[in-house]
Design an enzyme around this catalytic site. Structure first.
Site, PDB file in Angstrom:
ATOM      1  N   ASP A 152       0.843  -1.201   0.000  1.00  0.00           N
ATOM      2  CA  ASP A 152       0.000   0.000   0.000  1.00  0.00           C
ATOM      3  C   ASP A 152       0.882   1.257   0.000  1.00  0.00           C
ATOM      4  O   ASP A 152       0.610   2.233  -0.695  1.00  0.00           O
ATOM      5  CB  ASP A 152      -0.904  -0.014   1.235  1.00  0.00           C
ATOM      6  CG  ASP A 152      -1.634  -1.341   1.357  1.00  0.00           C
ATOM      7  OD1 ASP A 152      -2.425  -1.653   0.465  1.00  0.00           O
ATOM      8  OD2 ASP A 152      -1.374  -2.079   2.328  1.00  0.00           O
ATOM      9  N   HIS A 195      -4.538  -3.296   6.423  1.00  0.00           N
ATOM     10  CA  HIS A 195      -4.348  -3.580   4.993  1.00  0.00           C
ATOM     11  C   HIS A 195      -5.711  -3.996   4.443  1.00  0.00           C
ATOM     12  O   HIS A 195      -6.031  -5.184   4.339  1.00  0.00           O
ATOM     13  CB  HIS A 195      -3.324  -4.697   4.779  1.00  0.00           C
ATOM     14  CG  HIS A 195      -3.334  -5.194   3.358  1.00  0.00           C
ATOM     15  ND1 HIS A 195      -2.891  -4.429   2.310  1.00  0.00           N
ATOM     16  CD2 HIS A 195      -3.773  -6.346   2.812  1.00  0.00           C
ATOM     17  CE1 HIS A 195      -3.057  -5.109   1.180  1.00  0.00           C
ATOM     18  NE2 HIS A 195      -3.607  -6.262   1.454  1.00  0.00           N
TER      19      HIS A 195
HETATM   20  P1  NAI Z   1      -2.102 -18.447  -3.782  1.00  0.00           P
HETATM   21  O1  NAI Z   1      -3.457 -18.999  -3.555  1.00  0.00           O
HETATM   22  O2  NAI Z   1      -1.511 -18.427  -5.145  1.00  0.00           O
HETATM   23  O3  NAI Z   1      -1.061 -19.181  -2.832  1.00  0.00           O
HETATM   24  C1  NAI Z   1      -1.320 -19.461  -1.498  1.00  0.00           C
HETATM   25  C2  NAI Z   1      -0.617 -20.749  -1.160  1.00  0.00           C
HETATM   26  O4  NAI Z   1      -0.760 -20.972   0.234  1.00  0.00           O
HETATM   27  C3  NAI Z   1      -1.202 -21.985  -1.869  1.00  0.00           C
HETATM   28  O5  NAI Z   1      -0.163 -22.657  -2.542  1.00  0.00           O
HETATM   29  C4  NAI Z   1      -1.776 -22.807  -0.716  1.00  0.00           C
HETATM   30  O6  NAI Z   1      -1.641 -24.200  -0.943  1.00  0.00           O
HETATM   31  C5  NAI Z   1      -0.906 -22.344   0.445  1.00  0.00           C
HETATM   32  N1  NAI Z   1      -1.510 -22.558   1.757  1.00  0.00           N
HETATM   33  C6  NAI Z   1      -2.812 -22.494   2.124  1.00  0.00           C
HETATM   34  N2  NAI Z   1      -2.963 -22.801   3.419  1.00  0.00           N
HETATM   35  C7  NAI Z   1      -1.723 -23.048   3.897  1.00  0.00           C
HETATM   36  C8  NAI Z   1      -1.228 -23.446   5.164  1.00  0.00           C
HETATM   37  N3  NAI Z   1      -2.054 -23.646   6.193  1.00  0.00           N
HETATM   38  N4  NAI Z   1       0.100 -23.614   5.307  1.00  0.00           N
HETATM   39  C9  NAI Z   1       0.934 -23.429   4.268  1.00  0.00           C
HETATM   40  N5  NAI Z   1       0.519 -23.093   3.037  1.00  0.00           N
HETATM   41  C10 NAI Z   1      -0.788 -22.890   2.853  1.00  0.00           C
HETATM   42  O7  NAI Z   1      -2.163 -16.972  -3.161  1.00  0.00           O
HETATM   43  P2  NAI Z   1      -1.160 -15.757  -3.374  1.00  0.00           P
HETATM   44  O8  NAI Z   1      -1.594 -14.970  -4.549  1.00  0.00           O
HETATM   45  O9  NAI Z   1       0.238 -16.240  -3.302  1.00  0.00           O
HETATM   46  O10 NAI Z   1      -1.529 -14.870  -2.089  1.00  0.00           O
HETATM   47  C11 NAI Z   1      -1.262 -15.328  -0.768  1.00  0.00           C
HETATM   48  C12 NAI Z   1      -1.942 -14.432   0.259  1.00  0.00           C
HETATM   49  O11 NAI Z   1      -1.403 -13.126   0.218  1.00  0.00           O
HETATM   50  C13 NAI Z   1      -3.451 -14.263   0.063  1.00  0.00           C
HETATM   51  O12 NAI Z   1      -4.073 -14.353   1.331  1.00  0.00           O
HETATM   52  C14 NAI Z   1      -3.576 -12.866  -0.472  1.00  0.00           C
HETATM   53  O13 NAI Z   1      -4.832 -12.297  -0.162  1.00  0.00           O
HETATM   54  C15 NAI Z   1      -2.464 -12.182   0.280  1.00  0.00           C
HETATM   55  N6  NAI Z   1      -1.997 -10.895  -0.270  1.00  0.00           N
HETATM   56  C16 NAI Z   1      -1.629  -9.927   0.632  1.00  0.00           C
HETATM   57  C17 NAI Z   1      -1.163  -8.711   0.205  1.00  0.00           C
HETATM   58  C18 NAI Z   1      -0.772  -7.643   1.183  1.00  0.00           C
HETATM   59  O14 NAI Z   1      -0.475  -6.522   0.738  1.00  0.00           O
HETATM   60  N7  NAI Z   1      -0.732  -7.869   2.486  1.00  0.00           N
HETATM   61  C19 NAI Z   1      -1.059  -8.407  -1.234  1.00  0.00           C
HETATM   62  C20 NAI Z   1      -1.421  -9.493  -2.095  1.00  0.00           C
HETATM   63  C21 NAI Z   1      -1.885 -10.699  -1.613  1.00  0.00           C
END
Ligand code: NAI
Length: 326
Positions: free
Chosen positions: A159, A187
């Protein structure tokens, strides 16, 4: 060469990690003289995909990559970890209410907090990226009573970076001209990008922009940028989120630039009247591997109203998972 440090990353087969891991291993996060051991956590069904990512990491022949651990067991992934980037989270499924999402993630982050408490380095630096990031960080922190709460942080650096880029573009400058940006709060779409202390070319930013543009265009654009990316790309921000995670950890570990600060979701000590114990984004200066909230900034009525709105949302999120907080 320094001794390697252990960096745990959860959600390691996901889209953010597909950018993040390669940048950590290349030295972008902790410096080009700091070897790292990557300790990667995934859920069992994603272990095969994780294996592919680890093969690609091998194939980069990164000189700083001193080892890779792959596991579906949090106690293995967090063992002796010096840094942890908690990226994996449960995404919102169809028909899922905000409360269901908070609860599903509370289960994940309480288990990970407990594992960190049990097996990680006592000096671990934790960054929570997985959403709802601030409240997930709070849950992990509360489940790790033996670790200083200051060591649990949530990511608002994306952000912060978005706010810098939007402002620079408006004023026909580059991000190099923008200093002292602040994101207050959660966030989420209640976050408050504050230009009253920000400087562009050494001059106050709020005085260089039209108040109508600031309130009605700039703030909503920064708040809604994540949704705009999803609409355009058909997937949520990944490379920019990974970049922000790198920036956050690098600032924390190696320090912020003289005369500047960064935004970090951190354990509130009551500064600026924000409820103690919430994980709230504040302007922070980092030095010697530690952060400090920038003190003494004047808060006008416009800012106070927005800082309180985002604080209220965080208190509501906390209360929604209260029964799961030790
Ligand atoms: P993604 O869905 O591509 O990857 C998430 C991964 O986490 C998947 O491979 C899944 O198998 C794994 N996972 C789920 N539960 C788990 C657990 N208990 N232990 C270990 N691994 C686990 O999602 P992406 O795009 O990589 O995003 C990840 C997170 O980041 C989402 O929650 C998204 O909303 C968040 N995010 C946060 C931002 C921020 O600025 N704070 C910005 C963009 C995304």
């Amino acid at each position: 060469m320094k001794a390697p440090v252990r960096v745990a990353v959860t959600g390691a087969a996901g889209q953010i990690s597909y950018s993040l891991l390669f940048r950590i291993a290349s030295g972008d996060m902790l410096g080009k003289d700091q070897p790292v051991i990557l300790q990667l956590l995934e859920i069992t069904p994603a272990l095969e995909a994780l294996k592919g990512v680890a093969m690609e990491l091998d194939d980069c022949a990164f000189p700083l990559l001193a080892g890779i651990v792959q596991s579906d067991d949090a106690k293995v992934a967090f063992k002796d970890a010096d840094y942890a980037l908690l990226v994996g989270a449960r995404p919102r499924g169809p028909g899922m209410e905000r409360k269901d999402l908070l609860e599903a993630n509370a289960a994940i982050f309480s288990a990970q907090g407990k594992a960190i408490n049990e097996v990680a380095s006592r000096d671990i630096k934790v960054l929570v990226v997985g959403n709802p990031a601030n409240t997930n960080a709070l849950i992990a922190q509360r489940n790790a009573p033996d670790i200083d709460p200051r060591q649990f942080t949530a990511m608002t650096r994306l952000d912060h970076n978005r706010a810098m880029a939007q402002l620079a573009e408006k004023l026909g400058k580059t991000v190099n001209d923008v200093k002292k940006m602040t994101i207050w709060g959660n966030h989420s779409s209640t976050q408050y990008p504050d230009l009253h202390h920000c400087e562009v070319d050494g001059k106050n930013a709020a005085e260089q922009v039209d108040q109508g543009w600031y309130a009605d265009e700039y703030i909503p654009t920064v708040q809604q940028r994540g949704a705009a990316i999803i609409k355009a790309r058909g997937a949520s921000s990944a490379a920019s989120a990974a970049n922000a995670a790198i920036d956050h950890m690098r600032s924390w570990a190696l320090g912020t630039d003289e005369g500047d600060w960064v935004s970090m979701g951190i354990y509130s000590d009551g500064s600026y009247g924000i409820q103690e114990g919430l994980i709230y984004s504040f302007p922070c200066v980092c030095k010697n591997g530690d952060w400090e909230i920038v003190q003494g900034l004047e808060v006008n009525d416009f800012s106070r109203e927005r800082m309180t709105a985002t604080e209220t949302e965080l208190a509501e999120e906390r209360d929604a998972v209260k029964h799961l907080l030790p």
